[in-house]
Design a protein around this motif. Structure first.
Motif, PDB file in Angstrom:
ATOM      1  N   THR A   1      -0.148   6.200   3.478  1.00  0.00           N
ATOM      2  CA  THR A   1      -0.750   5.033   2.835  1.00  0.00           C
ATOM      3  C   THR A   1      -0.364   3.735   3.535  1.00  0.00           C
ATOM      4  OG1 THR A   1       1.054   5.182   1.196  1.00  0.00           O
ATOM      5  CG2 THR A   1      -1.113   5.988   0.533  1.00  0.00           C
ATOM      6  N   CYS A   2       0.807   3.692   4.149  1.00  0.00           N
ATOM      7  CA  CYS A   2       1.154   2.526   4.974  1.00  0.00           C
ATOM      8  C   CYS A   2       0.149   2.376   6.113  1.00  0.00           C
ATOM      9  CB  CYS A   2       2.571   2.671   5.535  1.00  0.00           C
ATOM     10  SG  CYS A   2       3.896   2.273   4.375  1.00  0.00           S
ATOM     11  N   ALA A   3      -0.118   3.477   6.812  1.00  0.00           N
ATOM     12  CA  ALA A   3      -1.100   3.457   7.894  1.00  0.00           C
ATOM     13  C   ALA A   3      -2.488   3.137   7.366  1.00  0.00           C
ATOM     14  CB  ALA A   3      -1.100   4.806   8.620  1.00  0.00           C
ATOM     15  N   PHE A   4      -2.806   3.672   6.195  1.00  0.00           N
ATOM     16  CA  PHE A   4      -4.130   3.463   5.611  1.00  0.00           C
ATOM     17  C   PHE A   4      -4.372   1.984   5.312  1.00  0.00           C
ATOM     18  CE2 PHE A   4      -7.141   3.018   2.217  1.00  0.00           C
ATOM     19  CZ  PHE A   4      -8.107   3.977   2.465  1.00  0.00           C
ATOM     20  N   PHE A   5      -3.472   1.358   4.560  1.00  0.00           N
ATOM     21  CA  PHE A   5      -3.709  -0.016   4.148  1.00  0.00           C
ATOM     22  C   PHE A   5      -3.582  -1.002   5.303  1.00  0.00           C
ATOM     23  CE2 PHE A   5      -3.247   1.674  -0.115  1.00  0.00           C
ATOM     24  CZ  PHE A   5      -4.146   0.902  -0.826  1.00  0.00           C
ATOM     25  N   GLY A   6      -2.699  -0.728   6.249  1.00  0.00           N
ATOM     26  CA  GLY A   6      -2.619  -1.587   7.421  1.00  0.00           C
ATOM     27  C   GLY A   6      -3.922  -1.572   8.206  1.00  0.00           C
ATOM     28  N   THR A   7      -4.465  -0.378   8.419  1.00  0.00           N
ATOM     29  CA  THR A   7      -5.734  -0.251   9.147  1.00  0.00           C
ATOM     30  C   THR A   7      -6.886  -0.826   8.349  1.00  0.00           C
ATOM     31  OG1 THR A   7      -4.900   1.776  10.177  1.00  0.00           O
ATOM     32  CG2 THR A   7      -7.272   1.375  10.306  1.00  0.00           C
ATOM     33  N   TYR A   8      -6.873  -0.612   7.042  1.00  0.00           N
ATOM     34  CA  TYR A   8      -7.948  -1.116   6.189  1.00  0.00           C
ATOM     35  C   TYR A   8      -8.017  -2.640   6.238  1.00  0.00           C
ATOM     36  CZ  TYR A   8     -10.645  -2.221   2.021  1.00  0.00           C
ATOM     37  OH  TYR A   8     -11.576  -2.739   1.157  1.00  0.00           O
ATOM     38  N   GLU A   9      -6.881  -3.306   6.072  1.00  0.00           N
ATOM     39  CA  GLU A   9      -6.872  -4.758   6.088  1.00  0.00           C
ATOM     40  C   GLU A   9      -7.293  -5.306   7.449  1.00  0.00           C
ATOM     41  OE1 GLU A   9      -6.416  -7.171   3.895  1.00  0.00           O
ATOM     42  OE2 GLU A   9      -6.215  -5.774   2.223  1.00  0.00           O
ATOM     43  N   TRP A  10      -6.801  -4.691   8.515  1.00  0.00           N
ATOM     44  CA  TRP A  10      -7.128  -5.173   9.861  1.00  0.00           C
ATOM     45  C   TRP A  10      -8.618  -5.027  10.165  1.00  0.00           C
ATOM     46  CZ3 TRP A  10      -9.087  -2.547  14.147  1.00  0.00           C
ATOM     47  CH2 TRP A  10      -9.109  -3.274  15.347  1.00  0.00           C
ATOM     48  N   SER A  11      -9.171  -3.851   9.923  1.00  0.00           N
ATOM     49  CA  SER A  11     -10.581  -3.610  10.247  1.00  0.00           C
ATOM     50  C   SER A  11     -11.504  -4.398   9.319  1.00  0.00           C
ATOM     51  CB  SER A  11     -10.887  -2.109  10.168  1.00  0.00           C
ATOM     52  OG  SER A  11     -10.531  -1.577   8.908  1.00  0.00           O
TER      53      SER A  11
ATOM     54  N   GLY B   1       0.810  -1.212   0.000  1.00  0.00           N
ATOM     55  CA  GLY B   1       0.000   0.000   0.000  1.00  0.00           C
ATOM     56  C   GLY B   1       0.841   1.258   0.000  1.00  0.00           C
ATOM     57  N   GLY B   2       1.895   1.264   0.812  1.00  0.00           N
ATOM     58  CA  GLY B   2       2.765   2.431   0.876  1.00  0.00           C
ATOM     59  C   GLY B   2       3.444   2.724  -0.448  1.00  0.00           C
ATOM     60  N   ILE B   3       3.964   1.679  -1.092  1.00  0.00           N
ATOM     61  CA  ILE B   3       4.647   1.871  -2.377  1.00  0.00           C
ATOM     62  C   ILE B   3       3.644   2.261  -3.466  1.00  0.00           C
ATOM     63  CG2 ILE B   3       5.990   0.718  -4.170  1.00  0.00           C
ATOM     64  CD1 ILE B   3       7.210  -1.025  -1.942  1.00  0.00           C
ATOM     65  N   GLY B   4       2.476   1.614  -3.462  1.00  0.00           N
ATOM     66  CA  GLY B   4       1.468   1.936  -4.464  1.00  0.00           C
ATOM     67  C   GLY B   4       0.954   3.355  -4.328  1.00  0.00           C
ATOM     68  N   GLY B   5       0.639   3.765  -3.100  1.00  0.00           N
ATOM     69  CA  GLY B   5       0.162   5.121  -2.879  1.00  0.00           C
ATOM     70  C   GLY B   5       1.215   6.166  -3.199  1.00  0.00           C
ATOM     71  N   LEU B   6       2.455   5.884  -2.819  1.00  0.00           N
ATOM     72  CA  LEU B   6       3.550   6.809  -3.104  1.00  0.00           C
ATOM     73  C   LEU B   6       3.728   6.995  -4.609  1.00  0.00           C
ATOM     74  CD1 LEU B   6       6.054   8.439  -2.226  1.00  0.00           C
ATOM     75  CD2 LEU B   6       7.337   6.290  -2.256  1.00  0.00           C
ATOM     76  N   THR B   7       3.695   5.903  -5.360  1.00  0.00           N
ATOM     77  CA  THR B   7       3.866   5.990  -6.812  1.00  0.00           C
ATOM     78  C   THR B   7       2.746   6.803  -7.456  1.00  0.00           C
ATOM     79  OG1 THR B   7       4.941   3.816  -6.795  1.00  0.00           O
ATOM     80  CG2 THR B   7       4.153   4.651  -8.920  1.00  0.00           C
ATOM     81  N   GLY B   8       1.502   6.544  -7.031  1.00  0.00           N
ATOM     82  CA  GLY B   8       0.380   7.282  -7.587  1.00  0.00           C
ATOM     83  C   GLY B   8       0.464   8.771  -7.300  1.00  0.00           C
ATOM     84  N   ASP B   9       0.838   9.126  -6.077  1.00  0.00           N
ATOM     85  CA  ASP B   9       0.930  10.538  -5.707  1.00  0.00           C
ATOM     86  C   ASP B   9       2.082  11.236  -6.419  1.00  0.00           C
ATOM     87  OD1 ASP B   9      -1.264  10.436  -4.079  1.00  0.00           O
ATOM     88  OD2 ASP B   9      -0.139  10.092  -2.237  1.00  0.00           O
ATOM     89  N   MET B  10       3.221  10.564  -6.531  1.00  0.00           N
ATOM     90  CA  MET B  10       4.347  11.178  -7.219  1.00  0.00           C
ATOM     91  C   MET B  10       4.050  11.352  -8.710  1.00  0.00           C
ATOM     92  SD  MET B  10       6.657  11.866  -4.961  1.00  0.00           S
ATOM     93  CE  MET B  10       5.219  12.284  -3.969  1.00  0.00           C
ATOM     94  N   LEU B  11       3.325  10.408  -9.290  1.00  0.00           N
ATOM     95  CA  LEU B  11       2.968  10.501 -10.696  1.00  0.00           C
ATOM     96  C   LEU B  11       2.097  11.717 -10.968  1.00  0.00           C
ATOM     97  CD1 LEU B  11       3.031   9.084 -13.513  1.00  0.00           C
ATOM     98  CD2 LEU B  11       0.949   7.886 -12.812  1.00  0.00           C
ATOM     99  N   MET B  12       1.222  12.054 -10.007  1.00  0.00           N
ATOM    100  CA  MET B  12       0.271  13.143 -10.201  1.00  0.00           C
ATOM    101  C   MET B  12       0.682  14.425  -9.486  1.00  0.00           C
ATOM    102  SD  MET B  12      -1.740  11.608 -12.163  1.00  0.00           S
ATOM    103  CE  MET B  12      -2.971  12.885 -12.337  1.00  0.00           C
ATOM    104  N   HIS B  13       1.899  14.520  -8.982  1.00  0.00           N
ATOM    105  CA  HIS B  13       2.302  15.680  -8.188  1.00  0.00           C
ATOM    106  C   HIS B  13       2.290  16.968  -9.001  1.00  0.00           C
ATOM    107  CE1 HIS B  13       4.237  17.616  -4.726  1.00  0.00           C
ATOM    108  NE2 HIS B  13       4.920  18.313  -5.618  1.00  0.00           N
ATOM    109  N   SER B  14       2.717  16.907 -10.250  1.00  0.00           N
ATOM    110  CA  SER B  14       2.746  18.122 -11.051  1.00  0.00           C
ATOM    111  C   SER B  14       1.334  18.660 -11.287  1.00  0.00           C
ATOM    112  CB  SER B  14       3.447  17.867 -12.388  1.00  0.00           C
ATOM    113  OG  SER B  14       2.788  16.854 -13.127  1.00  0.00           O
ATOM    114  N   LEU B  15       0.361  17.776 -11.490  1.00  0.00           N
ATOM    115  CA  LEU B  15      -1.027  18.213 -11.641  1.00  0.00           C
ATOM    116  C   LEU B  15      -1.538  18.827 -10.343  1.00  0.00           C
ATOM    117  CD1 LEU B  15      -3.596  18.392 -13.331  1.00  0.00           C
ATOM    118  CD2 LEU B  15      -4.149  16.057 -12.622  1.00  0.00           C
ATOM    119  N   ASP B  16      -1.104  18.273  -9.220  1.00  0.00           N
ATOM    120  CA  ASP B  16      -1.486  18.823  -7.931  1.00  0.00           C
ATOM    121  C   ASP B  16      -0.900  20.223  -7.745  1.00  0.00           C
ATOM    122  OD1 ASP B  16      -2.779  18.411  -5.323  1.00  0.00           O
ATOM    123  OD2 ASP B  16      -0.750  18.450  -4.533  1.00  0.00           O
TER     124      ASP B  16
END
Length: 382
Positions: free
Chosen positions: A107-117, A41-56
């Motif tokens: 995103t690390c915190a997000f996916f860890g919490t998502y899977e657990w809950s 989750g951390g790597i996936g979220g990081l890649t997506g955000d970095m890919l779209m950073h210029s648009l942001d």
């Protein structure tokens, strides 16, 4: 004869047992180790955000431009202007350092919490669709304490651009990310790093809940269609991108009112129309002035922080000015003055951004989970 007649029944029982065993195995495979889910989750979220950073960055300049008339207008014009005048590293990718750290940890915190809950609720008999939706809410609550401060730093640095920027006066002039954090904490208080916390949750909680509810249900339909848990890259991209895009479209009104609240002028509701231009002039009271000019008595202190996604462009000069920090009251005012379309201002860019970001994040998430599983199996075989 009886034994011959019972053969079809025996075969049916064996088929049923085989299906049950495959379902059990599939359910266990859908539950990767928590460390795998967190890293993927951390790597996936990081890649997506970095890919779209210029648009942001383009979105932030459009929404935060204090000049009248605004320097930045259309998306293409803003891209070209920032790239030509300030370059890529300090221009389009300004604020990338806090975005990098916040995106990965969040995103690390997000996916860890998502899977657990999600697993906990399903094990207690909660319907899967309800479990996915609720797990998305809990996951965003867990990620917000990390995500919001990084967004505050990222947004200010994106708006500022390079240090001593000769091409754009934002009211900020931080030397680095660390200098920005120290300056904000010293001049505005540590709590300023969490500005927009409640407004961020107002938008992100329903977005994440809807995104993962759509995503999980679409993946189940895709598995049934393909007859396998491996749905292929094309369907992985389609399910992830469509889930993010639909959630982004539905939550656009919350994103619009959030941006309006965070970029509004204090006490503009009582400002005469004839003096509005001079009030908004950068040479007088810019809405991106330094902290010394912030009104401590205003309930919606004048801060140029927008932690929303690139969804709403700079509002038109005739757009409603919100004299409230309440999301509900803001939504009501926009609807009354601008109609339903006003609530969905910028829905196109938001749909594109959320589709690409979600598609990148979730496809990488599933791909990395399979890679980690394969590595674990090879390691155990050795």
């Amino acid at each position: 004869m009886e034994s011959v007649g019972s053969l079809p029944d025996i075969r049916q029982e064996r088929v049923a047992e085989s299906i049950a065993e495959e379902a059990e195995v599939d359910q266990e495979l859908a539950r990767p180790p928590y460390i795998h889910a967190i890293l993927a989750g951390g790597i996936g979220g990081l890649t997506g955000d970095m890919l779209m950073h210029s648009l942001d960055t383009v979105k932030t300049r459009q929404q935060g431009d204090p000049h009248m008339p605004p320097k930045y207008t259309s998306m293409g014009n803003t891209y070209y202007t920032i790239w030509r005048q300030e370059g890529i590293r300090r221009g389009l990718y300004g604020g990338v350092q806090p975005a990098f750290v916040g995106s990965f940890l969040g995103t690390c915190a997000f996916f860890g919490t998502y899977e657990w809950s999600k697993r906990l609720m399903i094990d207690y008999g909660v319907a899967p669709s309800v479990s996915y939706f609720t797990a998305g809410l809990f996951a965003d609550l867990a990620a917000a304490p990390v995500y919001v401060p990084s967004e505050v730093l990222k947004t200010r640095l994106q708006l500022q651009g390079r240090h001593n920027n000769p091409f754009f006066n934002s009211g900020y002039n931080y030397r680095s990310t660390l200098d920005a954090a120290r300056t904000i904490a010293r001049t505005e208080g540590f709590g300023a790093l969490f500005y927009g916390y409640k407004a961020t949750l107002w938008r992100d909680l329903p977005f994440s809940a809807l995104q993962f509810a759509f995503y999980e249900e679409e993946r189940e339909l895709a598995k049934q269609y393909m007859g396998s848990k491996d749905i292929g890259l094309a369907l992985e991209i389609l399910t992830a991108a469509s889930a993010g895009g639909m959630a982004g479209v539905i939550t656009t009104p919350l994103d619009v009112v959030k941006t309006r609240i965070q970029t509004q002028q204090p006490n503009t509701s009582s400002t005469p129309a004839s003096t509005l231009k001079s009030t908004l002039s950068p040479s007088s009271t810019s809405k991106h002035s330094t902290s010394a000019k912030f009104s401590k008595t205003s309930p919606y202190s004048n801060r140029p922080i927008s932690t929303s996604g690139p969804s709403t462009t700079l509002k038109a000069h005739g757009a409603a000015t919100l004299d409230t920090s309440s999301v509900i009251r803001g939504l009501r005012l926009i609807y009354q003055t601008e109609g339903l379309w006003g609530c969905f201002r910028g829905v196109g860019p938001r749909a594109v951004w959320t589709s690409v970001q979600s598609g990148t994040m979730l496809v990488l998430y599933q791909t990395l989970l399979r890679y980690f599983e394969q590595m674990s199996n090879e390691g155990s075989a050795v």
